[in-house]
Every structure is written in C-alpha cells, then in structure tokens.
Design a protein around this motif. Sequence first.
Motif, PDB file in Angstrom:
ATOM      1  N   PHE A 102      41.681  37.088  48.248  1.00 36.75           N
ATOM      2  CA  PHE A 102      42.515  35.939  48.602  1.00 36.75           C
ATOM      3  C   PHE A 102      43.169  36.163  49.990  1.00 36.75           C
ATOM      4  CE2 PHE A 102      47.584  34.254  48.755  1.00 36.75           C
ATOM      5  CZ  PHE A 102      46.775  33.103  48.621  1.00 36.75           C
ATOM      6  N   GLU A 103      44.123  36.986  49.940  1.00 40.74           N
ATOM      7  CA  GLU A 103      44.242  38.076  51.262  1.00 40.74           C
ATOM      8  C   GLU A 103      43.235  37.026  52.167  1.00 40.74           C
ATOM      9  OE1 GLU A 103      48.008  40.751  50.882  1.00 40.74           O
ATOM     10  OE2 GLU A 103      45.671  41.277  50.468  1.00 40.74           O
ATOM     11  N   LEU A 104      42.292  37.316  52.228  1.00 41.95           N
ATOM     12  CA  LEU A 104      41.261  38.375  53.221  1.00 41.95           C
ATOM     13  C   LEU A 104      40.874  36.570  53.971  1.00 41.95           C
ATOM     14  CD1 LEU A 104      38.949  40.700  52.172  1.00 41.95           C
ATOM     15  CD2 LEU A 104      40.539  41.050  54.218  1.00 41.95           C
ATOM     16  N   ARG A 105      40.169  35.865  53.021  1.00 38.91           N
ATOM     17  CA  ARG A 105      40.074  34.605  52.797  1.00 38.91           C
ATOM     18  C   ARG A 105      41.377  33.705  53.830  1.00 38.91           C
ATOM     19  NH1 ARG A 105      38.926  33.386  47.892  1.00 38.91           N
ATOM     20  NH2 ARG A 105      40.831  32.759  47.056  1.00 38.91           N
ATOM     21  N   ARG A 106      42.962  34.705  53.850  1.00 41.29           N
ATOM     22  CA  ARG A 106      43.737  32.952  54.792  1.00 41.29           C
ATOM     23  C   ARG A 106      43.632  33.633  56.100  1.00 41.29           C
ATOM     24  NH1 ARG A 106      48.417  33.684  53.818  1.00 41.29           N
ATOM     25  NH2 ARG A 106      48.942  31.997  54.252  1.00 41.29           N
ATOM     26  N   PRO A 164      54.269  43.639  51.328  1.00 45.67           N
ATOM     27  CA  PRO A 164      54.106  42.554  51.161  1.00 45.67           C
ATOM     28  C   PRO A 164      53.099  41.631  51.183  1.00 45.67           C
ATOM     29  CG  PRO A 164      55.612  43.525  52.664  1.00 45.67           C
ATOM     30  CD  PRO A 164      54.908  44.428  52.101  1.00 45.67           C
ATOM     31  N   LEU A 165      53.156  40.372  50.838  1.00 44.10           N
ATOM     32  CA  LEU A 165      51.575  40.043  50.903  1.00 44.10           C
ATOM     33  C   LEU A 165      52.059  39.291  52.435  1.00 44.10           C
ATOM     34  CD1 LEU A 165      51.360  37.659  47.996  1.00 44.10           C
ATOM     35  CD2 LEU A 165      49.917  39.679  48.222  1.00 44.10           C
ATOM     36  N   GLN A 166      50.460  39.303  52.724  1.00 46.03           N
ATOM     37  CA  GLN A 166      50.310  38.913  53.899  1.00 46.03           C
ATOM     38  C   GLN A 166      50.604  37.175  54.618  1.00 46.03           C
ATOM     39  OE1 GLN A 166      46.493  40.126  55.267  1.00 46.03           O
ATOM     40  NE2 GLN A 166      46.784  42.136  54.812  1.00 46.03           N
ATOM     41  N   GLY A 167      51.667  36.557  55.200  1.00 43.82           N
ATOM     42  CA  GLY A 167      51.404  35.365  55.825  1.00 43.82           C
ATOM     43  C   GLY A 167      52.997  35.452  55.159  1.00 43.82           C
ATOM     44  N   ASP A 168      53.067  33.462  55.429  1.00 44.49           N
ATOM     45  CA  ASP A 168      54.171  32.988  54.894  1.00 44.49           C
ATOM     46  C   ASP A 168      54.986  33.017  54.068  1.00 44.49           C
ATOM     47  OD1 ASP A 168      56.264  31.591  55.517  1.00 44.49           O
ATOM     48  OD2 ASP A 168      55.476  29.630  56.232  1.00 44.49           O
ATOM     49  N   TRP A 169      55.608  33.333  52.586  1.00 45.69           N
ATOM     50  CA  TRP A 169      55.895  33.238  51.882  1.00 45.69           C
ATOM     51  C   TRP A 169      56.030  31.785  51.193  1.00 45.69           C
ATOM     52  CZ3 TRP A 169      54.839  35.158  47.736  1.00 45.69           C
ATOM     53  CH2 TRP A 169      55.175  34.276  46.600  1.00 45.69           C
ATOM     54  N   PHE A 170      56.243  30.145  51.726  1.00 44.42           N
ATOM     55  CA  PHE A 170      56.495  29.633  51.799  1.00 44.42           C
ATOM     56  C   PHE A 170      55.674  28.889  51.108  1.00 44.42           C
ATOM     57  CE2 PHE A 170      60.799  30.838  53.473  1.00 44.42           C
ATOM     58  CZ  PHE A 170      61.757  30.090  52.396  1.00 44.42           C
ATOM     59  N   GLN A 171      54.757  28.654  52.084  1.00 45.04           N
ATOM     60  CA  GLN A 171      53.865  28.274  52.340  1.00 45.04           C
ATOM     61  C   GLN A 171      52.603  29.240  51.168  1.00 45.04           C
ATOM     62  OE1 GLN A 171      51.254  29.395  56.244  1.00 45.04           O
ATOM     63  NE2 GLN A 171      49.423  27.726  55.123  1.00 45.04           N
ATOM     64  N   LEU A 172      52.677  30.695  51.368  1.00 48.13           N
ATOM     65  CA  LEU A 172      51.602  31.051  50.488  1.00 48.13           C
ATOM     66  C   LEU A 172      52.452  30.820  48.830  1.00 48.13           C
ATOM     67  CD1 LEU A 172      51.939  35.146  51.319  1.00 48.13           C
ATOM     68  CD2 LEU A 172      50.262  33.883  50.793  1.00 48.13           C
ATOM     69  N   GLU A 230      42.494  42.991  41.595  1.00 49.21           N
ATOM     70  CA  GLU A 230      43.156  43.894  43.125  1.00 49.21           C
ATOM     71  C   GLU A 230      42.352  43.699  43.447  1.00 49.21           C
ATOM     72  OE1 GLU A 230      44.312  48.180  45.021  1.00 49.21           O
ATOM     73  OE2 GLU A 230      42.819  48.179  43.533  1.00 49.21           O
ATOM     74  N   ARG A 231      40.572  43.086  43.233  1.00 46.14           N
ATOM     75  CA  ARG A 231      39.659  42.244  44.371  1.00 46.14           C
ATOM     76  C   ARG A 231      39.834  40.999  44.626  1.00 46.14           C
ATOM     77  NH1 ARG A 231      35.658  39.339  42.869  1.00 46.14           N
ATOM     78  NH2 ARG A 231      36.440  40.007  39.632  1.00 46.14           N
ATOM     79  N   LEU A 281      48.172  26.780  43.546  1.00 47.31           N
ATOM     80  CA  LEU A 281      46.274  26.229  42.997  1.00 47.31           C
ATOM     81  C   LEU A 281      45.144  28.041  43.011  1.00 47.31           C
ATOM     82  CD1 LEU A 281      46.176  24.469  46.721  1.00 47.31           C
ATOM     83  CD2 LEU A 281      45.851  23.599  44.856  1.00 47.31           C
ATOM     84  N   GLN A 282      45.515  28.999  43.648  1.00 49.94           N
ATOM     85  CA  GLN A 282      44.288  29.430  42.987  1.00 49.94           C
ATOM     86  C   GLN A 282      44.098  30.862  41.652  1.00 49.94           C
ATOM     87  OE1 GLN A 282      41.689  30.873  45.573  1.00 49.94           O
ATOM     88  NE2 GLN A 282      40.911  32.853  44.157  1.00 49.94           N
ATOM     89  N   TRP A 283      45.886  30.491  40.918  1.00 49.66           N
ATOM     90  CA  TRP A 283      45.819  30.867  40.378  1.00 49.66           C
ATOM     91  C   TRP A 283      46.890  29.487  39.380  1.00 49.66           C
ATOM     92  CZ3 TRP A 283      45.774  34.598  44.033  1.00 49.66           C
ATOM     93  CH2 TRP A 283      45.004  35.617  43.863  1.00 49.66           C
ATOM     94  N   PRO A 284      46.589  28.844  38.551  1.00 46.08           N
ATOM     95  CA  PRO A 284      47.610  27.939  38.442  1.00 46.08           C
ATOM     96  C   PRO A 284      48.010  27.953  36.909  1.00 46.08           C
ATOM     97  CG  PRO A 284      45.248  27.606  37.780  1.00 46.08           C
ATOM     98  CD  PRO A 284      45.361  28.305  38.327  1.00 46.08           C
ATOM     99  N   GLN A 285      47.860  29.312  36.029  1.00 43.72           N
ATOM    100  CA  GLN A 285      48.795  29.719  35.549  1.00 43.72           C
ATOM    101  C   GLN A 285      49.675  30.832  35.433  1.00 43.72           C
ATOM    102  OE1 GLN A 285      46.304  32.257  31.762  1.00 43.72           O
ATOM    103  NE2 GLN A 285      45.302  31.085  32.284  1.00 43.72           N
ATOM    104  N   LEU A 286      50.307  30.588  36.873  1.00 42.75           N
ATOM    105  CA  LEU A 286      51.505  31.142  37.461  1.00 42.75           C
ATOM    106  C   LEU A 286      52.327  29.649  37.428  1.00 42.75           C
ATOM    107  CD1 LEU A 286      50.531  33.327  40.600  1.00 42.75           C
ATOM    108  CD2 LEU A 286      51.265  33.894  38.638  1.00 42.75           C
TER     109      LEU A 286
END
Length: 108
Positions: free
Chosen positions: A87-91, A31-39, A81-82, A45-50
């Motif tokens: 993104f995860e480390l910045r958070r 799983p991605l690290q963090g609260d999914w609703f906030q993520l 992957e990078r 914002l990071q990837w606007p094409q999503l």
Amino acid sequence: MQTFTDVPMQGNSPTVPTHHAQDPRPSRSRPLQGDWFQLKDELRLQWPQLSERDITAVAGQREELMRRLKKLYQKTYGEIEREVTEFELRRVRDAYAARPARGIGIDG
C-alpha cells in the motif's frame, strides 16, 4: 512504605521488584508515509472493514494499523505487513508517476 528489610532476599542481595508500566521491548512503530488526511480515505478504500473509530485510533501509526487489520481480516502478521508495505509503495510509485518528466527527450 516498603523498607529495605521488607524486600525478599535472594542469596546475599535483595530482590528488587520491577514494575513496568509499558512493554519493555522497543517499539518498531513508525508513522505511515504521506498526508494523514488523504491517507484516511485511501485506507478505507483499501480495507473497507476499517471503521471510523479504527481510523481515528490508528492516527497515522503503522503498527496500530497492522494490529487492527490483523484482527479484522484474520490474517497473519506477515500477510498484513506485506499488504501495508505494498500500500505504501503503491502510493510512492503513483506520486513519482504523477511528476512531470524532467530530462532529455521530447517531453523534457
């Protein structure tokens, strides 16, 4: 129903067909690290094409996010992957920076 005599032989032992419903390789997904609703908002914002459909399909799974980003942005797996790791480390860094200082010093 298939009987033992219907199974093709290889040498003296029968060849047993193997059917895998899923890929037999182990999954590296986590799983991605963090609260999914906030993520969800931060991912858009990071990837606007999503799209909203992409976000729903990802459902917090890192590998699914990477698959969709690779397809949308036409980048290599390593590049994606990078970006996801950064993104995860910045958070994580932002969360540590937001904590109040506790130690010896004028702000402690």
